[in-house]
Design a protein around this motif. Structure first.
Motif, PDB file in Angstrom:
ATOM      1  N   GLU B  92     -13.530 -22.598 -12.531  1.00 34.85           N
ATOM      2  CA  GLU B  92     -12.579 -21.589 -13.003  1.00 34.85           C
ATOM      3  C   GLU B  92     -12.864 -20.216 -12.404  1.00 34.85           C
ATOM      4  O   GLU B  92     -11.944 -19.462 -12.103  1.00 34.85           O
ATOM      5  CB  GLU B  92     -12.617 -21.515 -14.528  1.00 34.85           C
ATOM      6  N   GLU B  93     -14.146 -19.930 -12.196  1.00 34.82           N
ATOM      7  CA  GLU B  93     -14.501 -18.646 -11.571  1.00 34.82           C
ATOM      8  C   GLU B  93     -13.884 -18.565 -10.174  1.00 34.82           C
ATOM      9  O   GLU B  93     -13.413 -17.517  -9.748  1.00 34.82           O
ATOM     10  CB  GLU B  93     -16.022 -18.503 -11.452  1.00 34.82           C
ATOM     11  N   LEU B  96      -9.937 -18.166 -10.593  1.00 32.77           N
ATOM     12  CA  LEU B  96      -9.489 -16.853 -11.083  1.00 32.77           C
ATOM     13  C   LEU B  96     -10.027 -15.709 -10.234  1.00 32.77           C
ATOM     14  O   LEU B  96      -9.775 -14.552 -10.530  1.00 32.77           O
ATOM     15  CB  LEU B  96      -9.934 -16.658 -12.535  1.00 32.77           C
ATOM     16  N   LYS B  97     -10.788 -16.054  -9.196  1.00 34.02           N
ATOM     17  CA  LYS B  97     -11.348 -15.053  -8.280  1.00 34.02           C
ATOM     18  C   LYS B  97     -12.383 -14.158  -8.967  1.00 34.02           C
ATOM     19  O   LYS B  97     -12.753 -13.122  -8.432  1.00 34.02           O
ATOM     20  CB  LYS B  97     -10.249 -14.158  -7.665  1.00 34.02           C
ATOM     21  N   THR B  98     -12.830 -14.547 -10.152  1.00 36.84           N
ATOM     22  CA  THR B  98     -13.875 -13.772 -10.802  1.00 36.84           C
ATOM     23  C   THR B  98     -15.229 -14.066 -10.166  1.00 36.84           C
ATOM     24  O   THR B  98     -16.196 -13.354 -10.387  1.00 36.84           O
ATOM     25  CB  THR B  98     -13.954 -14.094 -12.304  1.00 36.84           C
ATOM     26  N   PHE B  99     -15.247 -15.132  -9.376  1.00 43.62           N
ATOM     27  CA  PHE B  99     -16.451 -15.479  -8.629  1.00 43.62           C
ATOM     28  C   PHE B  99     -16.904 -14.299  -7.773  1.00 43.62           C
ATOM     29  O   PHE B  99     -18.089 -14.022  -7.648  1.00 43.62           O
ATOM     30  CB  PHE B  99     -16.134 -16.695  -7.754  1.00 43.62           C
ATOM     31  N   GLU B 100     -15.919 -13.590  -7.225  1.00 43.32           N
ATOM     32  CA  GLU B 100     -16.216 -12.442  -6.380  1.00 43.32           C
ATOM     33  C   GLU B 100     -16.951 -11.350  -7.169  1.00 43.32           C
ATOM     34  O   GLU B 100     -17.818 -10.670  -6.645  1.00 43.32           O
ATOM     35  CB  GLU B 100     -14.915 -11.880  -5.798  1.00 43.32           C
ATOM     36  N   LEU B 101     -16.567 -11.198  -8.434  1.00 41.08           N
ATOM     37  CA  LEU B 101     -17.239 -10.210  -9.282  1.00 41.08           C
ATOM     38  C   LEU B 101     -18.696 -10.595  -9.485  1.00 41.08           C
ATOM     39  O   LEU B 101     -19.594  -9.761  -9.345  1.00 41.08           O
ATOM     40  CB  LEU B 101     -16.525 -10.119 -10.639  1.00 41.08           C
ATOM     41  N   LEU B 102     -18.929 -11.869  -9.806  1.00 43.41           N
ATOM     42  CA  LEU B 102     -20.298 -12.326 -10.033  1.00 43.41           C
ATOM     43  C   LEU B 102     -21.139 -12.154  -8.769  1.00 43.41           C
ATOM     44  O   LEU B 102     -22.266 -11.687  -8.817  1.00 43.41           O
ATOM     45  CB  LEU B 102     -20.310 -13.805 -10.439  1.00 43.41           C
ATOM     46  N   MET B 103     -20.545 -12.527  -7.629  1.00 44.04           N
ATOM     47  CA  MET B 103     -21.313 -12.532  -6.392  1.00 44.04           C
ATOM     48  C   MET B 103     -21.545 -11.128  -5.835  1.00 44.04           C
ATOM     49  O   MET B 103     -22.395 -10.948  -4.976  1.00 44.04           O
ATOM     50  CB  MET B 103     -20.615 -13.394  -5.333  1.00 44.04           C
ATOM     51  N   THR B 104     -20.752 -10.161  -6.276  1.00 44.92           N
ATOM     52  CA  THR B 104     -20.968  -8.803  -5.772  1.00 44.92           C
ATOM     53  C   THR B 104     -21.672  -7.932  -6.808  1.00 44.92           C
ATOM     54  O   THR B 104     -21.755  -6.721  -6.659  1.00 44.92           O
ATOM     55  CB  THR B 104     -19.642  -8.138  -5.360  1.00 44.92           C
ATOM     56  N   SER B 105     -22.148  -8.563  -7.876  1.00 42.87           N
ATOM     57  CA  SER B 105     -22.945  -7.837  -8.858  1.00 42.87           C
ATOM     58  C   SER B 105     -24.413  -7.972  -8.479  1.00 42.87           C
ATOM     59  O   SER B 105     -24.813  -8.987  -7.910  1.00 42.87           O
ATOM     60  CB  SER B 105     -22.731  -8.420 -10.257  1.00 42.87           C
ATOM     61  N   ARG B 254     -18.850 -19.282  -0.264  1.00 41.95           N
ATOM     62  CA  ARG B 254     -18.162 -18.005  -0.456  1.00 41.95           C
ATOM     63  C   ARG B 254     -17.431 -17.615   0.792  1.00 41.95           C
ATOM     64  O   ARG B 254     -17.459 -18.258   1.771  1.00 41.95           O
ATOM     65  CB  ARG B 254     -19.123 -16.888  -0.863  1.00 41.95           C
TER      66      ARG B 254
END
Lengths: 324, 254
Positions: B92-93, B96-105, B254
């Motif tokens: 789901e990450e 929803l493209k939230t994967f990008e948020l996790l990976m750039t944190s 990614r």
């Protein structure tokens, strides 16, 4: 602050960006312009350490993106193309989560959150589920997420997409106010936005940088010839031909209804003075005479001319130049 | 709160508001209840039969007649149910493209993987705790040996954790939740069947190795009340290996 040296990214045998080199000074706002698929997002993803470059180096605040990604990530606020929001959370829950993810302490979070919510005007929706918010609000939640931990560098991938004109102005004002204290890279294909907020523009097409300069310089540099628009009260029937007789004039565009004449002069020749004298001494009644400089839009079109998919341009603001 | 804890908290909150968890829990508990009911009724019939043959009140062994069959069939339900619990974790990450948020944190991928794993494990723990009603109720009517029940639960805990780790891996390789669920189901069933394959090959080095790799032999020993370090090591190393693979997939994807 940001230094990108000869970055190349290949997906299999497709090259997304090739030998991209540019740098951004501290406190500067830089716009990335280019048609869709030009490589804007790829470049941003490399800078945010989301993916590694195939070749080349990128550094942010002296830290290498591939060697010290955590240091780089801690200094960047990133708004991806699609706002990375969790639908099942409320706005404030989401921002709290992001704050923790960025390693913010509770006290810092309590201090920053109302500030950021205020900055992107999310106050009245802060307790609503993101799933129930409109596209524009989600975009602003995404922006809030990027601003939350007050990073010195902001990388915003099309920050104004999905916003209404009033919100666009607000967000551009916000970005403008961040300039100086923050280093900002934003991508857009809407040219007036770029001219409104940025000090420098990088034009990228098919993975290559075509131009890096200030918006003013770019249009000056690309003005291959001087254009003058003329409005004359009572032009003679052979007015266009008589104008062509003046040395230095390359072409004359004569309107059928006798309205505005467009005169193209050879490069580097300013013929305004001669033209004015010519018309006045003949008694034709000079109403208006002015030079036309290319807008960023013309520059953009000229630089990326062979590219199709130009449907994204912001609409005909300069019909005359386009015709000429 | 550390970033990893924040991920756990966020996952649990999302789960709390997601219908999937309730459906999964309900299905699991209903099937568990039915299976244990059948086992109890069977035990009762056997007791009556024994009484008729021997003419005396037989002492029935609940551990053998109720708990062991229930634990075995629970393993099969988990095989079907746990992939549903893990399918959305990474898929789901991505979607929803939230994967990008996790990976750039600024957090390590190990924190992300650990956070996701702990979250699904906590949910699984809750599911398992609810099944505790069955032994508690049975204890009111008959006495039995608690020790094998506890080791059986230990087995369920470890095997379930392994299933979850496999599910996370499957979820990391795709952005489609259905594919993730089906993939982890496929992997788990194949590994399960390796046990049978191992026994066909018999007591040969190859046969033993294949049988060792299957989780069922290790589970079997725990259900029978045998706690062997070998089995604990098997589960612990299996879980860690799966999480390590998940880490690698997330890192490269990614």
């Amino acid at each position: 602050m940001i230094d990108v040296q000869h970055i190349t990214k290949r997906y299999g045998d497709r090259t997304a960006i090739e030998r991209v080199t540019f740098s951004v000074n501290k406190g500067e706002v830089l716009a990335f312009l280019g048609p869709n698929g030009a490589g804007k997002t790829t470049t941003m993803r490399i800078l945010t350490c989301f993916m590694p470059a195939t070749e080349g180096t990128a550094t942010v605040d002296g830290f290498d993106c591939s060697e010290q990604p955590q240091e780089v990530k801690a200094r960047i606020g990133y708004l991806p193309e699609t706002p990375p929001v969790y639908q099942e959370l409320t706005v404030s829950e989401y921002l709290t989560f992001v704050g923790r993810l960025k390693g913010m302490k509770s006290a810092a979070l309590r201090e920053r959150m109302p500030l950021v919510i205020e900055q992107v005007s999310l106050g009245d929706v802060r307790h609503r589920l993101i799933a129930n918010l409109s596209r524009g609000y989600r975009q602003r939640v995404g922006l809030a997420q990027a601003l939350l931990h007050d990073p010195p560098v902001l990388i915003l991938d099309e920050p104004t997409v999905g916003l209404d004109p009033k919100q666009i102005i607000e967000i551009l004002e916000l970005i403008k106010s961040l300039a100086g204290s923050h280093t900002v890279i934003l991508s857009t294909h809407i040219l007036p936005e770029a001219t409104a907020v940025c000090q420098r523009v990088v034009i990228i097409n098919e993975g290559r940088i075509v131009a890096v300069d200030t918006p003013e310089h770019l249009s000056a540099r690309l003005r291959r010839s001087e254009k003058i628009s003329l409005t004359v009260k009572t032009p003679p029937h052979n007015f266009a031909d008589r104008l062509r007789g003046i040395p230095g004039i390359v072409s004359v565009f004569a309107p059928a209804d006798g309205g505005v004449y467009l005169v193209e002069c050879a490069l580097g020749r300013d013929l305004r003075d001669e033209l004015a004298r010519f018309i006045v001494t003949n008694g034709w009644g000079l109403l208006e005479l002015k030079t036309i400089s290319m807008t960023l839009e013309d520059v953009f079109l000229r630089l990326t001319q062979h590219e199709d998919g130009m449907g994204e341009r912001s609409g005909g603001e300069t019909p005359q130049e386009a015709r000429a | 709160m550390t970033p990893a804890q924040a991920i756990v908290a966020k996952e649990l909150r999302s789960a709390y508001f997601s219908p999937i968890i309730y459906v999964v829990c309900a299905v699991f508990l209903v099937i568990f209840g039915v299976l244990s009911y059948i086992a109890v009724v069977n035990a009762g019939t056997q007791a009556i039969r024994l009484m008729q043959i021997q003419g005396l009140a037989a002492k029935i062994n609940l551990n053998d007649l109720v708990f062991r069959p229930t634990f075995y069939s629970t393993a099969i339900i988990l095989l079907l149910v746990l992939p549903i619990l893990t399918m959305r974790s990474f898929a789901e990450e991505h979607k929803l493209k939230t994967f990008e948020l996790l990976m750039t944190s600024p957090i390590g991928i190990n924190h992300i993987v650990a956070g996701k794993f702990v979250a699904v494990f906590v949910i699984y723990l809750g599911m398992l705790a609810l099944t505790g009603v069955v032994p508690v109720v049975l204890a009111m009517f008959n006495s039995f040996d608690w020790a094998p029940v506890f080791t059986g639960y230990l087995g369920l805990l470890l095997m379930g954790a392994l299933f979850l780790a496999v599910g996370l891996l499957a979820s990391a390789v795709t952005e489609n939740q259905i594919i993730a669920a089906f993939l982890s189901f496929g992997i788990l069933l194949s590994v399960w069947l390796m046990g049978a394959l191992g026994s066909i090959l018999g007591d040969t080095p190859v046969g033993n190795t294949i049988a060792y790799l299957s989780f069922i032999e290790h589970y079997d020993r725990l259900v029978r009340g045998l706690v062997d370090t070998k089995d604990l090591v098997y589960y612990a190393s299996g879980i860690l290996f799966m999480l390590f693979l998940t880490h690698r997939v997330v890192e490269s994807d990614r």
